[in-house]
Design an enzyme around this catalytic site. Structure first.
Site, PDB file in Angstrom:
ATOM      1  N   ARG A  48       0.931  -1.385  -0.113  1.00  0.00           N
ATOM      2  CA  ARG A  48       0.066   0.017   0.019  1.00  0.00           C
ATOM      3  C   ARG A  48       0.721   1.128  -0.119  1.00  0.00           C
ATOM      4  O   ARG A  48       2.019   1.305   0.254  1.00  0.00           O
ATOM      5  CB  ARG A  48      -0.923  -0.060   1.260  1.00  0.00           C
ATOM      6  N   GLU A  74      -0.137   9.980   8.559  1.00  0.00           N
ATOM      7  CA  GLU A  74       0.976   9.171   8.880  1.00  0.00           C
ATOM      8  C   GLU A  74       1.218   9.294  10.372  1.00  0.00           C
ATOM      9  O   GLU A  74       1.166  10.255  11.045  1.00  0.00           O
ATOM     10  CB  GLU A  74       2.158   9.806   8.223  1.00  0.00           C
ATOM     11  N   HIS A  75       1.466   8.006  11.126  1.00  0.00           N
ATOM     12  CA  HIS A  75       1.524   7.843  12.459  1.00  0.00           C
ATOM     13  C   HIS A  75       0.543   8.287  13.147  1.00  0.00           C
ATOM     14  O   HIS A  75       0.631   8.905  14.247  1.00  0.00           O
ATOM     15  CB  HIS A  75       2.937   8.509  13.006  1.00  0.00           C
ATOM     16  N   ASP A 114      -2.507   6.041  13.027  1.00  0.00           N
ATOM     17  CA  ASP A 114      -3.316   4.965  13.024  1.00  0.00           C
ATOM     18  C   ASP A 114      -3.296   4.218  14.546  1.00  0.00           C
ATOM     19  O   ASP A 114      -4.574   3.999  15.183  1.00  0.00           O
ATOM     20  CB  ASP A 114      -3.289   3.872  12.285  1.00  0.00           C
ATOM     21  N   GLY A 156       8.614   1.271   3.090  1.00  0.00           N
ATOM     22  CA  GLY A 156       7.665   1.984   3.698  1.00  0.00           C
ATOM     23  C   GLY A 156       6.131   1.794   2.803  1.00  0.00           C
ATOM     24  O   GLY A 156       5.350   2.345   2.731  1.00  0.00           O
ATOM     25  N   SER A 171       4.798  -1.343   2.920  1.00  0.00           N
ATOM     26  CA  SER A 171       4.065  -2.323   3.781  1.00  0.00           C
ATOM     27  C   SER A 171       4.385  -3.750   3.212  1.00  0.00           C
ATOM     28  O   SER A 171       3.386  -4.629   3.068  1.00  0.00           O
ATOM     29  CB  SER A 171       2.668  -2.158   3.640  1.00  0.00           C
ATOM     30  N   SER A 172       5.516  -3.993   2.690  1.00  0.00           N
ATOM     31  CA  SER A 172       5.743  -5.392   2.466  1.00  0.00           C
ATOM     32  C   SER A 172       5.830  -6.459   3.514  1.00  0.00           C
ATOM     33  O   SER A 172       5.312  -7.586   3.193  1.00  0.00           O
ATOM     34  CB  SER A 172       7.248  -5.463   1.804  1.00  0.00           C
ATOM     35  N   ASP A 185      -1.957  -0.808   7.614  1.00  0.00           N
ATOM     36  CA  ASP A 185      -1.496  -1.412   6.804  1.00  0.00           C
ATOM     37  C   ASP A 185      -2.309  -2.814   6.398  1.00  0.00           C
ATOM     38  O   ASP A 185      -2.840  -3.213   5.131  1.00  0.00           O
ATOM     39  CB  ASP A 185      -0.079  -2.151   6.821  1.00  0.00           C
TER      40      ASP A 185
HETATM   41  C1  GLA Z   1       3.825   1.637   9.519  1.00  0.00           C
HETATM   42  C2  GLA Z   1       2.737   0.770  10.662  1.00  0.00           C
HETATM   43  C3  GLA Z   1       1.509   1.373  10.318  1.00  0.00           C
HETATM   44  C4  GLA Z   1       1.523   3.013  10.322  1.00  0.00           C
HETATM   45  C5  GLA Z   1       2.790   3.648   9.726  1.00  0.00           C
HETATM   46  C6  GLA Z   1       2.818   4.981   9.836  1.00  0.00           C
HETATM   47  O1  GLA Z   1       3.442   1.277   8.223  1.00  0.00           O
HETATM   48  O2  GLA Z   1       2.567  -0.473  10.243  1.00  0.00           O
HETATM   49  O3  GLA Z   1       0.650   0.839  11.303  1.00  0.00           O
HETATM   50  O4  GLA Z   1       1.683   3.334  11.749  1.00  0.00           O
HETATM   51  O5  GLA Z   1       3.857   2.918  10.017  1.00  0.00           O
HETATM   52  O6  GLA Z   1       1.672   5.754   9.572  1.00  0.00           O
END
Ligand code: GLA
Length: 487
Positions: free
Chosen positions: A49, A55-56, A58, A155, A157-158, A202
């Site tokens: 994704r 950002e930061h 969730d 960054g 989400s792998s 993610d």
């Molecule tokens: C990583 C975490 C997510 C989120 C982002 C920052 O991807 O897995 O849960 O906190 O960092 O937004």
């Protein structure tokens, strides 16, 4: 009778489709057969994704706005009658791994000597979480062959895609079906076995994504609402070439616990009992009953200092250091002696406001979904204005992540700077400290923008030939979420 499309949209479970015959699947099938002497009986595909904004926040309980990528983790699988997992990876860099599986308690997830997770630890997280959910009832073991094309530590989400693909494969092998939101929550919980206290963004987008739309994701309860992006906007992902593995350092968890402490202090100083339970900045706001803007003022009033020492935090919260560590800190943050609470809380409340604004602008700028494409048809002038307002929100997000959250990287800042010179706004995406930037690029500037990044960033700054740079910078369209393929 619902049409096929309607019933598909209404279905709350991970969709199951006939395996398509494409080159990648055929190659994986051949690899599988060479290794295990039979064809896979099913495949699981989970996308990476890119987070557009939010950002930061969730893990602080606030909504985020990501979309799924075309890049994914593809798993070929078949069942075996022994309680074991046989794991192979199409990329020879990732060594094979086999293990017996008895109970989830016995699955150990230990990093290498440098504290970095092994690649298969993410698979084990997914299986451990699934087995815990199943209370150790396991009917079948699995032979898995994995092929991923999401750049790792970028960054995008792998890791979450790998955890989620493993969890989904394991549940499917045990004949268990769950709703998309249930499995997304389970995968978020499972990934925490790696040691980071991630939020659920993610995994949520991995399962709830829809083609052509970004998703506005809320937590508690977990829900996704489609956001149609302006037709003239293209989202471009550019790798900063600085790798960032959030499970290999304590940077990520430090931010998580600073937010926890800020939430705890804001509530305490507002005279509301906290019961010493972990509370998010979003729950704090609900309990205090203020707007996001009012919370920003409250942060400035109650958390005026740049640095809080451990003993000060203890005294405000009326706990001793041991209690503070046990109640709120994680194994890899217990030793922390100083905390930046004002900066982190300000970022969170301001970023939450930006997400709301971004979403409102998208929904005001049109809402017609034409033939499965994102179909905003508004005139050129207001289209430009819309893109520029959305872009500015993304830029503010980056500035805040850089200055207040301190999770950027000089390479990311340089990409943002180069983009800005062309009037294009961008920001870091994902956890940060490296990884990728995402830019909102008007369609008519796309070619020029990518060329400029290749020259100014990849060639001049990173010594990467323009011809090779196409691997690191690409335009994206929102993809659909996880899917299971059967024969
Ligand atoms: C990583 C975490 C997510 C989120 C982002 C920052 O991807 O897995 O849960 O906190 O960092 O937004």
């Amino acid at each position: 009778m619902p049409t096929e499309m309607e019933s598909e949209l209404k279905s709350d479970e991970v969709p199951i489709a006939i395996t398509p015959s494409d080159e990648r699947i055929n190659r994986l099938s051949r690899l599988y057969e060479d290794e295990f002497g039979k064809k896979p009986s099913f495949y699981v595909r989970v996308p990476g994704r890119v987070n557009i904004i939010g950002e930061h926040i969730d893990y602080c309980g606030f909504p985020v706005l990501p979309m799924a990528l075309e890049q994914d983790i593809l798993v070929a699988a078949s069942l075996i009658q022994e309680p074991a997992i046989y794991l192979r990876n199409a990329n020879s860099k990732y060594k094979s791994f086999n293990t017996k599986i008895t109970t989830y308690e016995e699955i150990e997830i230990t990093p290498d000597g440098d504290g970095k997770p092994f690649w298969y630890n993410y698979v084990l997280c997914g299986i451990k979480g699934a087995l815990e959910y199943l209370e150790n009832k396991m009917e079948n073991g699995l032979q898995l062959y994995i092929d991923g094309n999401i750049p790792p530590a970028s960054g995008l989400s792998s890791s979450s895609a790998l955890v989620s693909a493993a969890c989904l494969s394991f549940l499917y092998a045990q004949n268990v079906s769950m709703s998309k939101t249930e499995i997304a929550s389970l995968c978020a919980k499972s990934e925490r076995y790696i040691g980071t206290q991630g939020g659920g963004m993610d995994q949520a987008i991995a399962f709830l994504a829809e083609k052509y739309c970004a998703q506005y994701i809320t937590f508690q309860p977990l829900q996704a609402t489609s956001v149609i992006l302006p037709e003239e906007a293209v989202f471009v992902v550019a790798h900063s070439l600085a790798e960032a593995n959030k499970a290999a350092t304590n940077d990520y968890n430090r931010r998580v616990i600073e937010c926890r402490l800020a939430a705890q202090i804001l509530l305490t100083l507002s005279g509301i009992p906290t019961d010493k339970k972990i509370i998010t900045l979003s729950e704090t706001r609900n309990k205090i009953g203020k707007t996001l803007k009012e919370m920003i003022q409250l942060v400035l009033t109650y958390l005026p200092k740049d640095i809080y020492r451990k003993n000060e935090v203890c005294s405000i919260l009326s706990v001793d250091e041991k209690e503070l560590e046990n109640l709120y800190l994680t194994a890899n943050t217990k030793h922390m002696t100083e905390f930046k609470l004002k900066q982190r809380a300000l970022h969170v409340y301001e970023e939450a406001l930006r997400v709301e604004e971004f979403r409102n602008i998208c929904s005001q700028s049109g809402n017609s979904k034409v033939n499965g494409t994102n179909g905003h048809t508004i005139n050129g002038e207001s289209q430009n204005e819309t893109l520029s307002t959305l872009g500015k929100l993304m830029l503010q997000s980056h500035e805040s992540l850089k200055n207040l959250y301190e999770c950027s990287h000089t390479n990311l800042d340089l990409i943002v700077e180069i983009s800005q010179k062309l009037g294009i706004h961008s920001r870091l995406t994902g956890a940060g400290w490296g990884g990728c930037a995402v830019a909102l690029c008007p369609k008519n500037l796309l070619e020029n923008y990518i060329e400029t990044l290749k020259e100014e960033f990849y060639d001049k700054h990173c010594n990467i030939d323009k011809v090779d740079a196409h691997m690191y910078v690409f335009a994206t369209t929102p993809n659909h979420g996880a899917i299971i393929y059967v024969n």
